[in-house]
Design a protein around this motif. Structure first.
Motif, PDB file in Angstrom:
ATOM      1  N   ALA A 182       0.758  -1.145   0.017  1.00 49.93           N
ATOM      2  CA  ALA A 182      -0.012   0.155  -0.110  1.00 49.93           C
ATOM      3  C   ALA A 182       0.895   1.427  -0.099  1.00 49.93           C
ATOM      4  O   ALA A 182       2.066   1.420   0.468  1.00 49.93           O
ATOM      5  N   ALA A 183       0.362   2.254  -0.508  1.00 50.65           N
ATOM      6  CA  ALA A 183       1.393   3.665  -0.703  1.00 50.65           C
ATOM      7  C   ALA A 183       1.161   4.286   0.512  1.00 50.65           C
ATOM      8  O   ALA A 183       1.983   5.026   1.027  1.00 50.65           O
ATOM      9  N   LEU A 184      -0.096   4.284   1.158  1.00 51.69           N
ATOM     10  CA  LEU A 184      -0.118   4.898   2.512  1.00 51.69           C
ATOM     11  C   LEU A 184      -1.415   4.281   3.440  1.00 51.69           C
ATOM     12  O   LEU A 184      -2.225   3.467   2.842  1.00 51.69           O
ATOM     13  N   LEU A 185      -0.976   4.223   4.909  1.00 47.71           N
ATOM     14  CA  LEU A 185      -2.094   4.088   5.719  1.00 47.71           C
ATOM     15  C   LEU A 185      -2.577   5.271   6.409  1.00 47.71           C
ATOM     16  O   LEU A 185      -1.712   6.202   6.764  1.00 47.71           O
ATOM     17  N   LEU A 186      -3.844   5.736   6.394  1.00 55.46           N
ATOM     18  CA  LEU A 186      -4.592   6.763   7.028  1.00 55.46           C
ATOM     19  C   LEU A 186      -4.912   6.005   8.335  1.00 55.46           C
ATOM     20  O   LEU A 186      -5.922   5.295   8.415  1.00 55.46           O
ATOM     21  N   ARG A 187      -4.183   6.326   9.220  1.00 56.55           N
ATOM     22  CA  ARG A 187      -4.106   5.685  10.650  1.00 56.55           C
ATOM     23  C   ARG A 187      -5.271   6.361  11.464  1.00 56.55           C
ATOM     24  O   ARG A 187      -5.047   7.651  11.872  1.00 56.55           O
ATOM     25  N   LEU A 188      -6.330   5.656  11.865  1.00 58.37           N
ATOM     26  CA  LEU A 188      -7.231   6.031  12.865  1.00 58.37           C
ATOM     27  C   LEU A 188      -7.120   6.102  14.378  1.00 58.37           C
ATOM     28  O   LEU A 188      -5.975   5.292  14.697  1.00 58.37           O
ATOM     29  N   PRO A 189      -7.690   6.790  15.112  1.00 58.08           N
ATOM     30  CA  PRO A 189      -7.232   6.820  16.491  1.00 58.08           C
ATOM     31  C   PRO A 189      -7.589   5.641  16.942  1.00 58.08           C
ATOM     32  O   PRO A 189      -8.319   4.677  16.726  1.00 58.08           O
ATOM     33  N   GLY A 190      -6.864   5.366  17.950  1.00 52.98           N
ATOM     34  CA  GLY A 190      -7.179   3.844  18.841  1.00 52.98           C
ATOM     35  C   GLY A 190      -6.399   2.859  18.170  1.00 52.98           C
ATOM     36  O   GLY A 190      -6.598   1.772  18.313  1.00 52.98           O
ATOM     37  N   TYR A 191      -5.192   3.255  17.553  1.00 45.94           N
ATOM     38  CA  TYR A 191      -4.528   2.188  16.563  1.00 45.94           C
ATOM     39  C   TYR A 191      -3.790   1.159  17.331  1.00 45.94           C
ATOM     40  O   TYR A 191      -3.256   1.505  18.513  1.00 45.94           O
TER      41      TYR A 191
END
Length: 231
Positions: free
Chosen positions: A173-182
């Motif tokens: 994957a080119a990018l991870l958009l990381r959400l809170p509580g990761y």
């Protein structure tokens, strides 16, 4: 919201795991925003179609049913079938991996998608890379992290290889958009932290209390337990 005047509309393939409805509800919010910005979105999921289609009524929003991962198998709202979960993923996405990858690559290329988004289907990332389409993941956890915890009691060689394969999928994957509580997600090489994605309330508190026959000053607690998803 008006179409984004600074960018050409994109054609987006949005892969959403069929595990539970939490992934679906947050994916719906992202899809709503993308469609409102003028983009076209096709969701690929095993989750119930009605959950998506009733929330995003647009000609630019389509849905394709497909089973590309397995999630966690629950015996009841509180108990995970660890061995069954690993076996389900193995039988779903490992045994038929080459066939599934070929089908997804062909589908992505034949439909000329500009972007793949995944929440958080591993195989979708590799399919995108093979099709020459950038992939972005949106999540606060990854299945290699979840399944690696299962390996403490399930140490079969094919299960260990399964976890490594999932990590390799994510690494494309080119990018991870990381959400809170990761949780830790070292497979991703590029990460951007983003705010929590949630559904917006449609009713005021007074409306909810009136419908439930409760006083306005009532203190409410909502208890939610995971469990088998009703199709």
């Amino acid at each position: 919201m008006a179409s984004d005047a600074t960018h050409d509309p994109l054609s987006i393939a949005y892969y959403c795991t069929g595990h539970g409805l939490g992934h679906a509800t947050r994916s719906i919010e992202v899809c709503k925003h993308l469609v409102e910005r003028g983009h076209s979105v096709t969701v690929i999921t095993a989750a119930p179609a009605r959950v998506f289609l009733r929330e995003v009524p647009s000609a630019r929003f389509l849905l394709r049913k497909a089973v590309l991962d397995a999630g966690s198998k629950q015996l009841d709202p509180f108990t995970v079938d660890v061995k069954g979960s690993l076996e389900d993923y193995y039988n779903t996405a490992v045994v038929r991996r080459d066939e599934m990858l070929a089908a997804e690559v062909q589908w992505l290329q034949s439909n000329n998608f500009d972007l793949v988004v995944s929440d958080v289907v591993p195989l979708a990332c590799t399919a995108a890379a093979m099709a020459g389409v950038p992939a972005v993941c949106v999540s606060n956890f990854s299945w290699d992290f979840i399944y690696s915890e299962y390996l403490t009691t399930q140490r079969r060689t094919e299960f260990k290889r399964l976890v490594w394969q999932i990590a390799q999928d994510y690494s494309t994957a080119a990018l991870l958009l990381r959400l809170p509580g990761y949780v830790p997600m070292p497979a991703f090489t590029a990460i951007e932290d983003v705010p929590l994605v949630v559904r917006h309330a449609r009713k005021f508190p007074a409306q909810v209390c009136e419908e439930l026959g409760l006083p306005l000053d009532a203190k409410l607690a909502v208890l939610i337990h995971g469990g088998p998803m009703l199709m």
